[in-house]
Every structure is written in C-alpha cells, then in structure tokens.
Write a protein that holds these residues in place. Structure first.
Motif, PDB file in Angstrom:
ATOM      1  N   LEU A 192      32.386  36.224  54.640  1.00 10.48           N
ATOM      2  CA  LEU A 192      32.801  35.008  54.002  1.00 10.48           C
ATOM      3  C   LEU A 192      32.987  35.029  53.059  1.00 10.48           C
ATOM      4  N   LEU A 193      33.591  34.832  51.389  1.00  5.85           N
ATOM      5  CA  LEU A 193      33.740  34.810  50.393  1.00  5.85           C
ATOM      6  C   LEU A 193      34.727  33.468  50.184  1.00  5.85           C
ATOM      7  N   ILE A 194      33.542  33.588  48.942  1.00  2.00           N
ATOM      8  CA  ILE A 194      34.324  32.283  47.655  1.00  2.00           C
ATOM      9  C   ILE A 194      34.701  32.178  46.137  1.00  2.00           C
ATOM     10  N   PHE A 195      35.189  32.058  45.361  1.00  4.66           N
ATOM     11  CA  PHE A 195      35.717  32.719  44.075  1.00  4.66           C
ATOM     12  C   PHE A 195      35.283  31.664  44.053  1.00  4.66           C
ATOM     13  N   PHE A 196      34.631  30.793  42.692  1.00  2.00           N
ATOM     14  CA  PHE A 196      34.669  29.541  42.177  1.00  2.00           C
ATOM     15  C   PHE A 196      34.781  29.905  40.305  1.00  2.00           C
ATOM     16  N   SER A 197      36.225  29.704  39.767  1.00  2.00           N
ATOM     17  CA  SER A 197      36.821  29.022  38.391  1.00  2.00           C
ATOM     18  C   SER A 197      35.659  27.622  37.603  1.00  2.00           C
TER      19      SER A 197
ATOM     20  N   THR B 107      32.275  44.699  40.457  1.00  2.00           N
ATOM     21  CA  THR B 107      32.060  42.916  39.868  1.00  2.00           C
ATOM     22  C   THR B 107      33.088  41.525  40.367  1.00  2.00           C
ATOM     23  N   ASP B 108      32.922  40.843  40.031  1.00  2.00           N
ATOM     24  CA  ASP B 108      33.867  39.976  41.360  1.00  2.00           C
ATOM     25  C   ASP B 108      34.679  39.510  39.511  1.00  2.00           C
ATOM     26  N   VAL B 109      36.223  38.547  40.144  1.00  2.20           N
ATOM     27  CA  VAL B 109      36.584  38.186  38.869  1.00  2.20           C
ATOM     28  C   VAL B 109      36.644  36.728  38.818  1.00  2.20           C
ATOM     29  N   ALA B 110      35.802  36.065  39.197  1.00  2.40           N
ATOM     30  CA  ALA B 110      35.265  34.685  39.035  1.00  2.40           C
ATOM     31  C   ALA B 110      33.793  34.262  37.867  1.00  2.40           C
ATOM     32  N   ALA B 111      34.129  32.686  38.001  1.00  2.26           N
ATOM     33  CA  ALA B 111      32.504  32.259  36.796  1.00  2.26           C
ATOM     34  C   ALA B 111      31.814  32.015  38.124  1.00  2.26           C
TER      35      ALA B 111
ATOM     36  N   SER C 121      48.425  45.920  53.354  1.00  2.00           N
ATOM     37  CA  SER C 121      47.947  45.421  52.292  1.00  2.00           C
ATOM     38  C   SER C 121      46.765  46.211  51.825  1.00  2.00           C
ATOM     39  N   GLU C 122      46.465  46.959  50.261  1.00  2.00           N
ATOM     40  CA  GLU C 122      45.580  47.302  50.174  1.00  2.00           C
ATOM     41  C   GLU C 122      44.399  46.703  48.658  1.00  2.00           C
ATOM     42  N   ASP C 123      43.290  47.147  48.811  1.00  2.00           N
ATOM     43  CA  ASP C 123      42.291  46.298  47.933  1.00  2.00           C
ATOM     44  C   ASP C 123      43.089  46.213  46.769  1.00  2.00           C
ATOM     45  N   SER C 124      42.981  45.299  45.425  1.00  2.00           N
ATOM     46  CA  SER C 124      43.175  45.509  44.491  1.00  2.00           C
ATOM     47  C   SER C 124      42.185  46.786  43.669  1.00  2.00           C
ATOM     48  N   VAL C 125      40.607  46.329  43.926  1.00  2.00           N
ATOM     49  CA  VAL C 125      39.641  47.097  43.715  1.00  2.00           C
ATOM     50  C   VAL C 125      39.407  48.162  44.114  1.00  2.00           C
TER      51      VAL C 125
END
Length: 219
Positions: A214-219, A152-156, A72-76
């Motif tokens: 460890l990354l956690i994205f919050f919406s 930048t990230d796609v999260a809040a 797999s490839e990273d989307s960024v």
C-alpha cells in the motif's frame, strides 16, 4: 540488481545513480545529495503499522480489482498497472476508520518528526501540514508486474506499507539508496517504511508468489 536479484553489494550506489538516466535531472541531483545522509534521515521503519486483518482485506480488494485485462500503463516505466487506487473514504471503508487515521495522519507525522530529528537540514514538510493526496494498493507477480525500476516519487513524503511478509514470495525485494550504498529492506506484514520522496528506490524481479503493498503519497 533488479532483474537477476543479485545482492545489493553487487553494485555501488553511484553506479545505480549513473544508470538511472530516466530519472529527471533535479530528482537525480537530490538523490546524489541524499546519498550522504545517514539511514535515520532517509528511512523510518514502523513495524505493525497495519494489522493482519486490514492487510488481508486490502489484498482481497486489489485481487478483485485486478481481475481481467489491465489496460492502463504506469507513468514511471510504462508497464501495466496492477493496482487499486483509493480515496481516503474508500481506504477507511476497507480497513476501518481507526486504522485509516493511523496511516494517513499519525504515521506521517511521527515519521516526519523522526526524519527531521535525524537530518542536519530537514527536507520533509512540517508534520502538521502533511496531507495524503494519492493512495493505491499494488500487486506484483512474475506473470503481471514483475519489478519496478529505480525511481523517485512525486510527493513530499512516501509511506510504503507491506501487505504481506517478505517470506511470502520470492524476489520482489525493496531496494533503496541511502547511507552511501544500496540496501535491501526486508519487512514483515503490516510494516511501513516512510521516506522523503527524493529517495531512489526500486523493486527486484518477482520469482514466485505475489507481493502486495500500500502506497500513500503526502504533500
């Protein structure tokens, strides 16, 4: 900054922003806007957000998941991903229910409240409505994923927990743009940084060892 591991003072924040042509325009505009914000309104640091045993368990889990070829490839940035995607339940199974709740419920609420208190115009959602929607553990090394471009990230809201101390590897520094400059954020094992996902940040080239987070994205 990223490839040569030069000190953050070697380039201005505006120069980095101008060079970040791959960042979507709306996100780049937000990064320019947020550059004027004080550090406390952009990054919250929380030492000992995760214990040593939990960090060790997550490192072992990602090493097991990353054995063999990674297709797999990273989307960024299109580089191969050396990471382990997790559900809430899978995270709890690895680190325990109490530690999982601390990261997915208590941590974002405390960080969002701190960010809101420091900002003239709060940009994070009210703490009570934050929910994790993406969780993954990532591994960097000179031979696999060596760095991560400014993005930048796609999260809040983003929580980034160091699963090893910065002294455990060479290179692999977390860089972020806030308070008018480029800053390196050095962390101990288990320390979390939480920031609005509009923050422009990247990871410098690995020169030795392995870096886990460890990354956690919050919406």
């Amino acid at each position: 900054l990223l490839v040569r591991n030069e000190p953050p003072s070697a380039a201005s924040a505006v120069a980095v922003l101008r060079a970040s042509a791959d960042v979507p325009f709306s996100q780049l505009t937000a990064a320019y806007r947020d550059l004027a914000c004080p550090a406390a309104a952009q990054v919250v640091r929380m030492p000992s957000a995760l214990g040593a045993a939990a960090c060790d368990a997550l490192r072992a889990a990602i090493d097991e998941a990353c054995e063999g070829d990674q297709a797999s490839e990273d989307s960024v940035d299109g580089l191969r991903e050396y990471q382990l995607r997790l559900s809430n339940g899978q995270l709890a199974a690895i680190i325990g229910d109490e530690a999982s709740r601390k990261l997915t419920v208590e941590l974002p609420r405390a960080a969002a409240a701190a960010l809101a208190a420091a900002a003239a115009a709060p940009r994070a959602p009210p703490p009570a409505v934050l929910r994790p929607y993406q969780i993954f553990a990532r591994r960097y090394s000179p031979e696999t994923r060596p760095w991560f471009i400014f993005h930048t990230d796609v999260a809040a809201l983003t929580a980034n927990i160091a699963l090893c101390a910065g002294t455990a590897h060479r290179g692999g520094k977390l860089l972020a743009l806030f308070d008018g400059a480029v800053h390196a954020i050095e962390r101990d094992e288990g320390e979390a940084t939480v920031h609005p996902s509009t923050l422009l940040h990247g990871v410098t080239r690995m020169e030795g060892g392995r870096r886990y987070s460890l990354l956690i994205f919050f919406s």
